[in-house]
Motif scaffolding. Structure first.
Motif, PDB file in Angstrom:
ATOM      1  N   CYS A 100       0.845  -1.191   0.000  1.00 31.81           N
ATOM      2  CA  CYS A 100       0.000   0.000   0.000  1.00 31.81           C
ATOM      3  C   CYS A 100       0.882   1.244   0.000  1.00 31.81           C
ATOM      4  O   CYS A 100       1.803   1.357   0.826  1.00 31.81           O
ATOM      5  N   ARG A 107       0.312   4.075   1.132  1.00 31.02           N
ATOM      6  CA  ARG A 107       0.154   4.893   2.334  1.00 31.02           C
ATOM      7  C   ARG A 107       0.707   4.229   3.587  1.00 31.02           C
ATOM      8  O   ARG A 107       1.439   4.846   4.360  1.00 31.02           O
ATOM      9  N   CYS A 108       0.339   2.963   3.814  1.00 29.30           N
ATOM     10  CA  CYS A 108       0.740   2.322   5.074  1.00 29.30           C
ATOM     11  C   CYS A 108       1.708   1.161   4.856  1.00 29.30           C
ATOM     12  O   CYS A 108       2.124   0.531   5.827  1.00 29.30           O
ATOM     13  N   ASP A 109       2.045   0.849   3.604  1.00 31.65           N
ATOM     14  CA  ASP A 109       3.021  -0.178   3.254  1.00 31.65           C
ATOM     15  C   ASP A 109       2.566  -1.586   3.622  1.00 31.65           C
ATOM     16  O   ASP A 109       3.377  -2.505   3.657  1.00 31.65           O
ATOM     17  N   ARG A 110       1.285  -1.787   3.883  1.00 36.69           N
ATOM     18  CA  ARG A 110       0.796  -3.135   4.139  1.00 36.69           C
ATOM     19  C   ARG A 110       0.616  -3.875   2.812  1.00 36.69           C
ATOM     20  O   ARG A 110       0.267  -3.264   1.799  1.00 36.69           O
ATOM     21  N   CYS A 168      -6.408  -1.547   0.282  1.00 30.31           N
ATOM     22  CA  CYS A 168      -5.703  -1.905   1.504  1.00 30.31           C
ATOM     23  C   CYS A 168      -6.712  -2.295   2.578  1.00 30.31           C
ATOM     24  O   CYS A 168      -7.655  -1.541   2.861  1.00 30.31           O
ATOM     25  N   THR A 219      -6.121  -2.458   5.652  1.00 32.38           N
ATOM     26  CA  THR A 219      -5.823  -1.750   6.895  1.00 32.38           C
ATOM     27  C   THR A 219      -6.317  -0.305   6.874  1.00 32.38           C
ATOM     28  O   THR A 219      -7.033   0.121   7.762  1.00 32.38           O
ATOM     29  N   CYS A 220      -5.926   0.439   5.815  1.00 31.86           N
ATOM     30  CA  CYS A 220      -6.294   1.864   5.764  1.00 31.86           C
ATOM     31  C   CYS A 220      -7.317   2.181   4.683  1.00 31.86           C
ATOM     32  O   CYS A 220      -7.673   3.350   4.502  1.00 31.86           O
TER      33      CYS A 220
END
Length: 306
Positions: A132, A134-137, A159, A161-162
């Motif tokens: 991602c 934004r959050c690198d997940r 994503c 997560t976010c």
């Protein structure tokens, strides 16, 4: 395989072999019924847990992952029917080898079967992993949708997560020939970004422009743009986007590559990045995606075992 009215005389017993058109997942033989495979036929009366395991594996083979939600709840409540059936030779020229008929358990040749109506499940495509922005997940799945900046459809990661959503970088197939390049198709006067026309104008949701003023050839990108899309960025940003590759001629061999790239460039620029950084990140993601696509995955080994 096909369904048929019950008047045919049963002449065979289905055993779940590959020659009969079955594929076995976790010990459960499954066959697709209907021209579009909208139903699955399972031999026997398996438990719900067995059905879910086999159904999940079947969709993995198709390149999709089942999503939980109302569609899955509806399948568990109404889409599984355990019954009895008889089978007979198809005796037709339509390519089917056998037909199946509902029956009572006391009829000669009746065997236990389970109908699974899986056509309307919510699914996402299994994709090469991306991180991602934004959050690198990590994300290993995509869904089809329209992207920002251009209303072109394509695979997008979301994503978990976010909830950030971004266009997937396609894995380009290896080729030994140089593809010819051509201009991307568009209708006369159609906006390159949102595809509206002077007759059918788009709506500006930001309210910065009360109403779209129609399309006109934009000298910066070399394609028609409507007033709404033209005002999305100042002239300097549009110029930098074009230098970064936005709107360049589309490849006939890889038609999705330029579309996904344009979606990415506009999305990251809208998020406050620079077109140059967006273009550099795109090339890095494209290279990483292709390297990952060439490596065998655990899913590939699991699929070959079923």
């Amino acid at each position: 395989m096909a369904t048929a009215p019950p008047q045919a005389t049963p002449r065979l017993t289905l055993t779940g072999t590959q020659d009969e058109g079955f594929i076995t997942h976790y010990g459960l033989p499954l066959a697709e019924l209907g021209d579009e495979g909208e139903h699955l036929l399972a031999l026997g009366h398996p438990t719900t847990r067995q059905i879910l395991a086999a159904l999940t594996a079947h969709h993995r083979v198709l390149g999709t992952r089942i999503l939980p939600g109302e569609a899955m709840d509806d399948l568990l409540a109404h889409g599984i029917r355990r019954t009895w059936a008889t089978a007979s030779d198809a005796a037709t020229d339509d390519g089917y080898t056998w037909v199946i008929h509902d029956a009572s358990p006391h009829m000669p040749g009746a065997q236990p079967v389970t109908w699974i109506g899986h056509a309307y499940l919510d699914c996402e495509d299994i994709a090469v992993q991306e991180q991602c922005p934004r959050c690198d997940r990590p994300s290993r799945s995509t869904t089809w949708g329209l992207g920002p900046g251009r209303r072109e459809g394509g695979p997008h990661h979301t994503c978990r997560t976010c909830t950030y959503r971004w266009p997937a970088a396609p894995a380009l197939p290896v080729t030994l020939w140089k593809p010819r390049r051509s201009e991307p198709p568009s209708g006369p006067g159609e906006c390159f970004a949102c595809h509206c026309t002077t007759r059918f104008r788009c709506t500006d949701h930001t309210q910065s422009v009360p109403e779209c003023a129609g399309t006109a050839e934009d000298p910066i990108i070399g394609h028609p743009l409507c007033a709404t899309c033209r005002n999305a960025f100042p002239s300097d940003t549009w110029h930098r986007l074009v230098i970064a590759g936005y709107g360049s001629p589309q490849s006939r061999a890889y038609p999705d590559h330029e579309v996904q790239r344009d979606l990415w460039l506009v999305l990251r620029t809208q998020d406050g990045g620079t077109p140059e950084d967006a273009a550099r990140d795109w090339q890095q993601r494209l290279a990483l995606t292709n390297r990952r696509a060439l490596r065998p995955t655990p899913d590939a080994h699991n699929r070959s075992a079923h």
